[in-house]
Scaffold this active site. Structure first.
Site, mmCIF file in Angstrom:
data_model
loop_
_atom_site.group_PDB
_atom_site.id
_atom_site.type_symbol
_atom_site.label_atom_id
_atom_site.label_comp_id
_atom_site.label_asym_id
_atom_site.label_seq_id
_atom_site.Cartn_x
_atom_site.Cartn_y
_atom_site.Cartn_z
ATOM 1 N N ASP A 1 90.633 -45.579 -9.144
ATOM 2 C CA ASP A 1 90.571 -45.438 -7.687
ATOM 3 C C ASP A 1 91.933 -45.137 -7.069
ATOM 4 O OD1 ASP A 1 91.506 -48.140 -8.122
ATOM 5 O OD2 ASP A 1 91.127 -48.507 -6.004
ATOM 6 N N SER B 1 93.793 -52.996 -16.393
ATOM 7 C CA SER B 1 93.997 -53.520 -15.051
ATOM 8 C C SER B 1 95.339 -54.216 -14.914
ATOM 9 C CB SER B 1 92.870 -54.511 -14.723
ATOM 10 O OG SER B 1 93.144 -55.181 -13.528
ATOM 11 N N GLU C 1 105.159 -50.599 -3.407
ATOM 12 C CA GLU C 1 104.274 -49.979 -4.408
ATOM 13 C C GLU C 1 103.781 -48.606 -3.942
ATOM 14 O OE1 GLU C 1 100.740 -52.314 -5.222
ATOM 15 O OE2 GLU C 1 100.079 -50.958 -6.792
ATOM 16 N N ASP D 1 89.569 -53.146 -10.544
ATOM 17 C CA ASP D 1 89.467 -53.440 -9.106
ATOM 18 C C ASP D 1 89.141 -52.194 -8.289
ATOM 19 O OD1 ASP D 1 89.988 -56.210 -9.026
ATOM 20 O OD2 ASP D 1 92.119 -55.851 -9.327
ATOM 21 N N ASP E 1 89.630 -48.339 -14.758
ATOM 22 C CA ASP E 1 90.297 -49.373 -13.985
ATOM 23 C C ASP E 1 89.219 -50.372 -13.554
ATOM 24 O OD1 ASP E 1 92.224 -50.518 -12.011
ATOM 25 O OD2 ASP E 1 90.846 -49.589 -10.576
#
Ligand code: TMP
Length: 295
Positions: free
Chosen positions: A236, A160, A92, A47, A45
């Site tokens: 993350d 991403s 989310e 970010d 990933d």
């Protein structure tokens, strides 16, 4: 902590590293060492995984924040994007909703965001400036990580649900090159020959819940590297675990999770789901320690 594992990778003995099953990690690592660069692939990933969550106590920018916080963006974009985030981000992360319930909401969010961006008169040049002035930072040691993968031609898939153009620019500016072994799957803007933004390039937008094989299904990425049976996965959030779906013929996988905040609340669930959990770390030193013994 096993003495043998500690000897192999001293970074794993650090107090901010947790492993549910060090035996499993050691077995995986030894398989990867045996096969070295020939069978390794990496999926990460971007970010707050390859990029820092914080630097000197200040929270760093995600790719969306590079745009949302920039003084070069029109006022309406900055206000509206914050308003949308306040509505959709709780959805989310709402544990009471299923992915099927969340997905249409994510599509709604991303579509609204893209619509806003379409009326911002963006240019490539402006994106470059915004990244330079932003608080987006690659983790310390990220350039070394890229260099090593590049020099041994090990495929790195960066996956991403953020803005691909910002990721590309951040890597180019901070790693000083854009490695050819890297494939970036994200949301990309489309520009005309004068560098003016004219829309989005993706057929299907990428959001948190389709960040898996669906997003690369039309490409032959995974089938071309099917002999690469050893996978390092880095993320993350728990959603990042889905990034490995679609990677074929994987016989050995080590999942590395960066737990950047709310450590007490999340540590148990991260330990259950990731093989190695790295807590509140601004660097890739632990990952580079693993690479040192594998390659
Ligand atoms: P990722 O880090 O897993 O690739 O996901 C990107 C994150 O960006 C996801 O948590 C949703 C978030 N996001 C924003 O922060 N602002 C936005 O405007 C949009 C569309 C998404």
């Amino acid at each position: 902590m096993l003495d043998t594992l500690k000897k192999l990778v001293p970074e794993l003995a650090r107090s901010n590293v947790c492993m549910k099953d060090p035996h499993f990690v050691e077995r995986g690592l030894r398989t990867m060492m045996k096969d070295a660069q020939h069978k390794l692939q990496v999926i990460a990933d971007f970010d707050w995984t390859l990029s820092k969550y914080s630097e000197n106590g200040n929270v760093c920018d995600t790719t969306h924040k590079v745009l949302g916080q920039s003084k070069h963006m029109p006022e309406f974009y900055r206000t509206e994007t914050t308003r949308l985030k306040d509505i959709y981000m709780p959805i989310e992360f709402d544990p009471s909703l299923t992915i099927e319930e969340k997905t249409p909401k994510m599509i709604e969010w991303y579509s609204k965001n893209h619509e806003l961006l379409n009326s911002c008169h963006l240019t490539r040049q402006l994106l470059t400036t915004m990244v330079t002035e932003s608080k987006a930072r690659l983790r310390d040691g990220c350039k070394d990580f890229f260099d090593q993968l590049h020099s041994l031609d090990i495929p790195l898939l960066i996956f991403s649900a953020g803005m691909g153009d910002i990721i590309h620019e951040t890597i180019q500016q901070q790693a000083t090159f854009y490695p050819k072994n890297m494939k970036l799957v994200a949301n990309f803007m489309k520009f005309d020959e004068m560098g003016k933004m004219i829309g989005f390039a993706n057929e299907e937008l990428i959001h948190t819940f389709n960040k898996n094989e669906n997003a690369v299904h039309s490409s032959d990425y995974f089938s071309n590297i099917r002999h690469r049976e050893n996978l390092l996965l880095m993320g993350d959030t728990l959603g990042d675990l889905g990034m490995a779906q679609g990677a074929e013929h994987i016989s050995c996988i080590l999942k590395i999770g960066f737990l950047n905040f709310e450590v007490e609340k999340n540590l148990d669930v991260y330990k259950q789901n990731f093989d190695i959990v790295i807590i509140e770390d601004e660097s890739l030193e632990v990952v580079n320690g693993l690479m040192r013994v594998i390659l």
